[in-house]
Design an enzyme around this catalytic site. Structure first.
Site, PDB file in Angstrom:
ATOM      1  N   GLU A   1       9.807   7.916  -8.363  1.00  0.00           N
ATOM      2  CA  GLU A   1      11.250   7.744  -8.169  1.00  0.00           C
ATOM      3  C   GLU A   1      11.993   8.061  -9.478  1.00  0.00           C
ATOM      4  O   GLU A   1      13.005   8.741  -9.483  1.00  0.00           O
ATOM      5  CB  GLU A   1      11.535   6.308  -7.704  1.00  0.00           C
TER       6      GLU A   1
ATOM      7  N   ARG B   1      -7.032  -0.156  -7.241  1.00  0.00           N
ATOM      8  CA  ARG B   1      -7.558  -0.900  -6.089  1.00  0.00           C
ATOM      9  C   ARG B   1      -8.348  -0.010  -5.139  1.00  0.00           C
ATOM     10  O   ARG B   1      -9.198  -0.498  -4.386  1.00  0.00           O
ATOM     11  CB  ARG B   1      -6.439  -1.673  -5.400  1.00  0.00           C
TER      12      ARG B   1
HETATM   13  P1  AMP Z   1       2.593   5.656  -3.686  1.00  0.00           P
HETATM   14  O1  AMP Z   1       2.132   6.795  -4.554  1.00  0.00           O
HETATM   15  O2  AMP Z   1       4.056   5.417  -3.754  1.00  0.00           O
HETATM   16  O3  AMP Z   1       2.102   5.801  -2.253  1.00  0.00           O
HETATM   17  O4  AMP Z   1       1.997   4.346  -4.291  1.00  0.00           O
HETATM   18  C1  AMP Z   1       0.715   4.124  -4.100  1.00  0.00           C
HETATM   19  C2  AMP Z   1       0.082   3.265  -5.149  1.00  0.00           C
HETATM   20  O5  AMP Z   1       0.878   2.196  -5.625  1.00  0.00           O
HETATM   21  C3  AMP Z   1      -1.097   2.675  -4.459  1.00  0.00           C
HETATM   22  O6  AMP Z   1      -2.217   2.923  -5.273  1.00  0.00           O
HETATM   23  C4  AMP Z   1      -0.778   1.215  -4.286  1.00  0.00           C
HETATM   24  O7  AMP Z   1      -1.887   0.459  -4.705  1.00  0.00           O
HETATM   25  C5  AMP Z   1       0.416   0.942  -5.163  1.00  0.00           C
HETATM   26  N1  AMP Z   1       1.541   0.311  -4.432  1.00  0.00           N
HETATM   27  C6  AMP Z   1       2.734   0.862  -4.142  1.00  0.00           C
HETATM   28  N2  AMP Z   1       3.541  -0.006  -3.525  1.00  0.00           N
HETATM   29  C7  AMP Z   1       2.845  -1.146  -3.395  1.00  0.00           C
HETATM   30  C8  AMP Z   1       3.122  -2.447  -2.831  1.00  0.00           C
HETATM   31  N3  AMP Z   1       4.315  -2.740  -2.264  1.00  0.00           N
HETATM   32  N4  AMP Z   1       2.166  -3.377  -2.878  1.00  0.00           N
HETATM   33  C9  AMP Z   1       0.969  -3.091  -3.445  1.00  0.00           C
HETATM   34  N5  AMP Z   1       0.649  -1.928  -3.983  1.00  0.00           N
HETATM   35  C10 AMP Z   1       1.568  -0.946  -3.977  1.00  0.00           C
END
Ligand code: AMP
Length: 179
Positions: free
Chosen positions: A100, A63
């Protein structure tokens, strides 16, 4: 909340227990389908990029590609995809990071970033911050400078901001919406 924030928030759909139980997925497809909201988001992120002196936009798969590409065009700078491992055909730099459960790996074409570049990272949602942190490590390993990270929405309860702080090294993290 500003009018733009209200508009953006109204176009994000919460999908409970997707892709797994316990996750509230932030679905931006209604926002993308609304030209007024998508345009306002693009303009706002482009202002942040220009204001921080960005010379390149990095978008995080997938995205971050949809949001980052029009922002780069609007800001008048190049767009660089950071992809999941194994998707880019040329010589790459890779960065592994912890999830995780298990690990993930992202890559960038090594020739796309160089000393003298100031790079703004764009994504839709900042969750744990692991993906954004790994992208900042890639940018620095390529010899480029970090202009900042800009996201549509920050999930504050997951602590991504604190995780990103060392890698940001003083560069801004801008979140248009906080949850
Ligand atoms: P993180 O590395 O945990 O910050 O996860 C980031 C990636 O996962 C991003 O590219 C987001 O598009 C996706 N992501 C994580 N959690 C969500 C959520 N609750 N809703 C939508 N996209 C998420």
């Amino acid at each position: 909340m500003t009018d733009i924030q209200e508009l953006l928030l109204s176009r994000i759909r919460d999908v409970r227990d997707y892709p797994q139980p316990g996750v509230m997925f932030k679905d931006i497809t209604p926002l993308l389908a609304d030209p007024e909201a998508f345009g306002a988001l693009t303009d706002t992120l482009a202002e942040i990029a220009v204001g921080n002196g960005a010379t390149k936009i990095v978008g995080l798969e997938a995205r971050g590609f949809i949001l980052g590409a029009p922002v780069a065009v609007r800001a008048g700078v190049g767009f660089i995809p950071v992809r999941k491992a194994g998707k880019l055909p040329g010589a790459t730099l890779s960065q592994a990071y912890d999830l995780e459960y298990g690990t993930a790996e992202i890559e960038v074409h090594a020739e796309d970033l160089a000393a003298g570049d100031r790079v703004m990272v764009i994504d839709d949602v900042l969750a744990t911050g692991g993906t954004a942190e790994a992208s900042l490590q890639l940018i620095r390993r390529a010899g480029a400078e970090v202009a900042g990270v800009a996201v549509l929405m920050e999930l504050g309860f997951l602590g991504g901001r604190a995780r990103l702080e060392p890698a940001l090294a003083g560069a801004p993290l801008e979140a248009l919406l906080q949850v």
